[in-house]
Write an enzyme that holds these catalytic residues in place. Structure first.
Site, PDB file in Angstrom:
ATOM      1  N   GLU A 279       0.816  -1.202   0.000  1.00 52.51           N
ATOM      2  CA  GLU A 279       0.000   0.000   0.000  1.00 52.51           C
ATOM      3  C   GLU A 279       0.856   1.262   0.000  1.00 52.51           C
ATOM      4  O   GLU A 279       0.519   2.251  -0.628  1.00 52.51           O
ATOM      5  CB  GLU A 279      -0.898  -0.008   1.232  1.00 52.51           C
ATOM      6  CG  GLU A 279      -2.102   0.854   1.059  1.00 52.51           C
ATOM      7  CD  GLU A 279      -3.174   0.487   2.084  1.00 52.51           C
ATOM      8  OE1 GLU A 279      -4.224   1.118   2.058  1.00 52.51           O
ATOM      9  OE2 GLU A 279      -2.938  -0.427   2.898  1.00 52.51           O
ATOM     10  N   ASP A 280       1.942   1.211   0.736  1.00 48.13           N
ATOM     11  CA  ASP A 280       2.661   2.457   1.027  1.00 48.13           C
ATOM     12  C   ASP A 280       4.001   2.618   0.332  1.00 48.13           C
ATOM     13  O   ASP A 280       4.749   3.527   0.653  1.00 48.13           O
ATOM     14  CB  ASP A 280       2.918   2.555   2.550  1.00 48.13           C
ATOM     15  CG  ASP A 280       1.619   2.603   3.316  1.00 48.13           C
ATOM     16  OD1 ASP A 280       0.615   2.991   2.712  1.00 48.13           O
ATOM     17  OD2 ASP A 280       1.617   2.232   4.502  1.00 48.13           O
TER      18      ASP A 280
END
Ligand code: MN
Length: 714
Positions: A77-78
């Site tokens: 996600e990051d």
């Protein structure tokens, strides 16, 4: 950070000495790299979070695959790491796990309900594929809610609410009591800070008193157990704030009336000793029979096992006492994670019935994709506020609070549910919709001639009953649609064959349907009958390509559903069935009626006392009720024997008119010099109006007898 990683490593090795530590190191390196310059809302380095999540997973004693995936759960996600990167570096299994966790977080919906529905659906689907996805997600949520204080109010409330409504209940379903409790306790503080403070203060004022009592009780029980030479550990607690909150809310009572405010837990070695302890406690103190529950013989739906009993001391203090074995205790705390078997991989979970509920929910979702309904159904099941009722043989059945006798019937068996007629609760005959309370003894009366109806959906609260009733109605509707479609198509075919003086063999028709991609006639008929497929010219051309444009008229459209005069009656559970009125007994509104299933005319409505009804054909009879909202002028024929005297006819015809009815037909036959027979057909709205007219006629001088007779309907 490296120190925290070593602590994690030691924790994993403590329960799994052969764990693949290289794998954990590599996962940590990737996570540290991916989150290198990121900070959490608390301004701490981001990597603290994945390390904490992995530690929670290690506390659950999960395999190193789960722990590694926990370390990397936010990587996709990051950061710039991709799913392919993870597959290349760690293989498919870990990559899929991380991907599964990431997918759940990605919610596109804005509306809170829709978002929750989507989250839930994704979680349940992910879980049936690999339950570890949910365990990682739970660990993630646990650490997030432990550190919620750094977020803004609105975000905090949203996360707290979602935790209470979805995450904690899922942990409960999986039997993971320890995590469930912590999720709930922390979420409660953020979602209801005022209530939390109030309850804290109120409990706080009794705190010293409560602890004193608990210590005293613990010492007394320890003494008893020493005498019996039963090994046991005794823990005690004051009921959690959120549980008190719920109890106060549900029962509108005050704190003094909460039975299980003070609770002790006795953990011993064997089941036999559990019962021995229970026996001696019941001997020593008065217990409240309605609050005694044996979850050892009858585990909860999430496999929770324990004996619960509430005792009252001579001073009037109440204690809830839970008695269980060590194994039951571990099961209650850790649930599905309690028996992780490293050698077997995930195979042992196949048979874990705690996952059965999730599987059923997926099945249900396939047939009913409406997200809001799915959400409400799942939520209702997830937050079970349970009652315990008994079969006549003493078996305990676990139901949701608010459940009816009908829910009970479906909990026993779907066959019992589908054919239940009435219920006997505590030896009293009651309707199926009767709500049950804990301790009720319930027996179901079944009858082959009973079956589910639409109304039943109003009487049930459990998703199991709801699903089964809907499935039944769906099957029935499919069948009726198929029958109706068949009638329409056969009519059309006959009309066509007559016109062309040509006969189609069955195989020919089948071949044409196959060209339309219908696997069988049944589904073809069903499409026509349900109106999904309109029988229009284009459609006819596709079946009979040689057809001339003006050669055939499309079949009469099926009667419209709403407001149609065919809607004069309601058929139990079958809103869409074709209905005609029997010509033999011509029922009118208010008559006691019954429906009779025929092969070619749909449902024919007769008066219940019609001699043409064969009671031996009970399976073909359907419950039919007059639709009170619909009005219709029914034709009714009355036969009169009257004195044959001047003016008689005008006296008689005046009576229906006086009651707002119009006469449609009247015939007079001379029987003898002084007597005549009159057949009169007139319109009435219902039996009440007919009664008024009949009374009026009987009261007319010169009328000897009056009978209602058979007549054609129009
Ligand atoms: Mn996270």
């Amino acid at each position: 950070m490296i120190k925290r990683f070593y602590e994690l490593q030691e924790r994993v090795q403590s329960y799994h000495p052969a764990a693949n530590i290289e794998l954990l190191k590599k996962a940590y390196a990737v996570a540290a790299d991916a989150h290198l310059n990121q900070l959490r809302a608390s301004r701490e380095p981001y990597i603290i979070h994945p390390l904490a999540v992995a530690a929670v997973l290690a506390d659950m004693r999960l395999d190193e695959i789960s722990v590694a995936a926990g370390l990397m759960h936010d990587v996709l996600e990051d950061s710039s790491y991709t799913r392919d990167d993870l597959t290349r570096l760690f293989g498919q299994e870990i990559s899929d796990l991380v991907w599964g966790v990431t997918k759940i977080s990605k919610i596109s919906e804005v509306d809170v309900e829709d978002a929750q529905a989507e989250t839930l659906k994704k979680m349940i689907i992910a879980m049936t594929a690999d339950v570890r996805v949910i365990l990682i997600k739970l660990a993630d949520r646990l650490h997030n809610i432990r550190t919620l204080g750094h977020l803004g109010e609105e975000k905090r409330r949203k996360i707290a609410r979602e935790t209470l409504e979805i995450y904690a209940p899922i942990a409960y379903r999986l039997g993971m009591g320890k995590i469930r409790d912590e999720l709930e306790d922390l979420a409660f503080v953020h979602l209801h800070p005022e209530e939390h403070r109030r309850i804290r203060e109120e409990v706080g004022s009794k705190y010293d008193w409560a602890i004193g009592r608990l210590e005293g009780m613990k010492a007394e029980i320890e003494k008893i157990l020493r005498e019996l030479e039963i090994p046991a550990e005794i823990q005690y607690r004051i009921k959690r704030e959120i549980s008190i909150f719920r109890k106060l809310q549900r029962q509108s009572i005050d704190l003094d009336q909460v039975y299980d405010l003070l609770a002790l837990r006795i953990v011993t070695d064997t089941v036999a000793n559990c019962y021995a302890i229970m026996g001696s406690i019941h001997q020593r103190w008065t217990h409240i029979p309605a609050r005694w529950r044996d979850f050892i013989t009858n585990p909860k739906s999430n496999f929770y096992q324990s004996i619960h009993t509430t005792i009252i001391t001579r001073e009037g203090a109440k204690f809830e006492i839970q008695i269980r074995t060590r194994e039951m205790h571990r099961n209650a705390e850790e649930g599905i994670a309690a028996h992780w078997k490293y050698k077997e991989g995930l195979a042992f979970l196949e048979h874990d019935n705690r996952l059965q509920w999730f599987r059923e929910m997926i099945e249900y979702h396939k047939t009913n994709p409406d997200p809001k309904e799915f959400l409400s159904l799942v939520k209702r099941d997830l937050t079970p506020n349970e009652i315990y009722v008994f079969t006549p043989k003493g078996k305990v059945i676990n139901l949701e609070a608010g459940a009816s006798a009908l829910d009970f019937a479906y909990a026993i068996h779907s066959e019992v549910g589908d054919h239940c007629k009435s219920a006997v609760v505590n030896e009293k005959l009651v309707p199926l919709k009767t709500r049950l309370s804990s301790g009720d003894v319930v027996e179901i009366v079944t009858n082959k001639a009973s079956w589910p109806s639409q109304d039943w959906l109003k009487y049930v609260v459990t998703s199991r009953a709801r699903r089964k009733i809907m499935a039944y109605l769906q099957r029935e509707e499919n069948q009726l649609n198929a029958e109706r479609g068949q009638r329409q198509f056969q009519r059309l075919l006959r009309q066509y064959q007559k016109k062309r003086r040509q006969h189609f063999r069955e195989e020919e028709v089948d071949a044409r349907l196959a060209e339309l991609h219908y696997p069988d006639r049944e589904s073809f008929y069903r499409d026509i009958g349900s109106g999904r497929k309109a029988i229009d010219r284009t459609f006819l051309k596709s079946i009979f390509p040689e057809l001339g444009a003006a050669e055939i008229k499309p079949a009469r459209r099926p009667p419209r559903r709403e407001g149609d005069e065919f809607r004069l009656v309601r058929v139990e559970g079958q809103p869409d069935i074709d209905v005609t009125f029997a010509r033999c007994c011509t029922p009118i509104k208010g008559d006691d009626i019954v429906g009779y299933m025929t092969g070619h005319r749909g449902l024919v409505v007769h008066r219940r006392d019609c001699p043409n009804i064969n009671p031996k054909l009970a399976p073909r009879l359907k419950q039919v009720m007059w639709n009170e909202e619909q009005s219709h002028a029914y034709l009714v024929q009355i036969n009169l024997t009257v004195a044959d005297k001047p003016g008689m006819l005008s006296h008689i015809t005046a009576v229906p008119a006086a009651h707002g009815s119009s006469i449609r037909k009247i015939e007079l036959d001379q029987v003898s010099q002084a007597m005549a027979r009159i057949r009169m057909v007139f319109e009435v709205q219902d039996t009440r109006q007919l009664q008024l007219i009949s009374d009026g006629l009987r009261a007319t001088s010169g009328v000897y007898s009056l009978t209602r007779r058979k007549i054609a309907r129009r």
